[in-house]
Design an enzyme around this catalytic site. Sequence first.
Site, short mmCIF file in Angstrom:
data_model
loop_
_atom_site.label_atom_id
_atom_site.label_comp_id
_atom_site.label_asym_id
_atom_site.label_seq_id
_atom_site.Cartn_x
_atom_site.Cartn_y
_atom_site.Cartn_z
N SER A 155 22.15 0.26 -41.44
CA SER A 155 23.03 -0.63 -42.17
C SER A 155 22.04 -1.94 -42.06
O SER A 155 21.20 -2.16 -41.24
CB SER A 155 24.35 -0.67 -41.66
OG SER A 155 25.04 -1.96 -42.01
N TYR B 295 30.55 -1.93 -34.87
CA TYR B 295 29.71 -1.16 -36.11
C TYR B 295 28.40 -1.78 -35.81
O TYR B 295 27.50 -1.01 -35.90
CB TYR B 295 30.34 -1.66 -37.16
CG TYR B 295 29.53 -1.03 -38.42
CD1 TYR B 295 29.68 0.42 -38.70
CD2 TYR B 295 28.74 -1.68 -39.07
CE1 TYR B 295 28.91 1.06 -39.57
CE2 TYR B 295 28.01 -1.14 -40.32
CZ TYR B 295 28.17 0.12 -40.68
OH TYR B 295 27.35 0.82 -41.76
N LYS C 278 24.77 0.32 -35.11
CA LYS C 278 23.75 0.69 -36.16
C LYS C 278 22.53 -0.02 -35.62
O LYS C 278 21.27 0.47 -35.91
CB LYS C 278 24.04 -0.15 -37.39
CG LYS C 278 25.13 0.62 -38.24
CD LYS C 278 25.00 2.06 -38.36
CE LYS C 278 26.00 2.84 -39.12
NZ LYS C 278 25.45 4.37 -39.42
#
Length: 244
Positions: free
Chosen positions: A155, A168, A172
């Site tokens: 991401s 998150y 990533k």
Amino acid sequence: MAMNKGPKTILITGVSRGLGRALAVEMAKRGHTVIGCSRAQDKLNSLLEDLSFSQPQDNNKNNPSSSKHFFKKVDVRSDSNVQELAHAVMETKGIPDIIVNNAGTINKNNKIWEVPVEEFDTVIDTNIKGIANILRHFLPPMVQRKQGIIVNMSSGWGRSAAAQVAPYCTSKWAIEGLTRSVAKELPDGMTIVALSPGVVNTDMLASCFGSSASLYQAPETWAPKAATLILNLTMADNGASLTV
């Protein structure tokens, strides 16, 4: 050195919706064999039926189970689930040529101290441990063959950061580091990359951006570009951080 341009066997995790489903459909349209997994059996059945009925030169369109594709209900957080998937794939389809580690999740927008422990664990277990489980069970035969491509979905937030999505972002960033490390362990003939999809209108984006997520490209628009990039990866890309 690029892979040969013939039909490939491609494993994609998290194919029930969003990027995974769109990429599975696109790869199947291009004549490749798709192996997919998800926790949602009903959505797997629907996708398999869609792909089976759209197969070129399908002589038995009334029987989706005759599809050349293979789908299995799997929770990538479970090492035993992934081990069962690997055994089933090796017995029915052989060693995948390409693996796309797409399955992922995100936390609800929240400051890190307000993210419930169960939610934090789900993000880490899915986004990091899920990929590690796939690598653990699929890499050995690929390494023995000295051929194959691994794509770990990253991401933009794996290379930067944003408030309220710390779990998150953490996951990533971990995938970026994991990918670079594994790249140094692979033999010549293999490639592993971290791939940021860019900004795409998925359920995950909507959970962060709300209604403004609709301003961005749809997964179906994104998938042809992503498929072309993935199919054209070479050994020269090993360890790279790329963006669609």
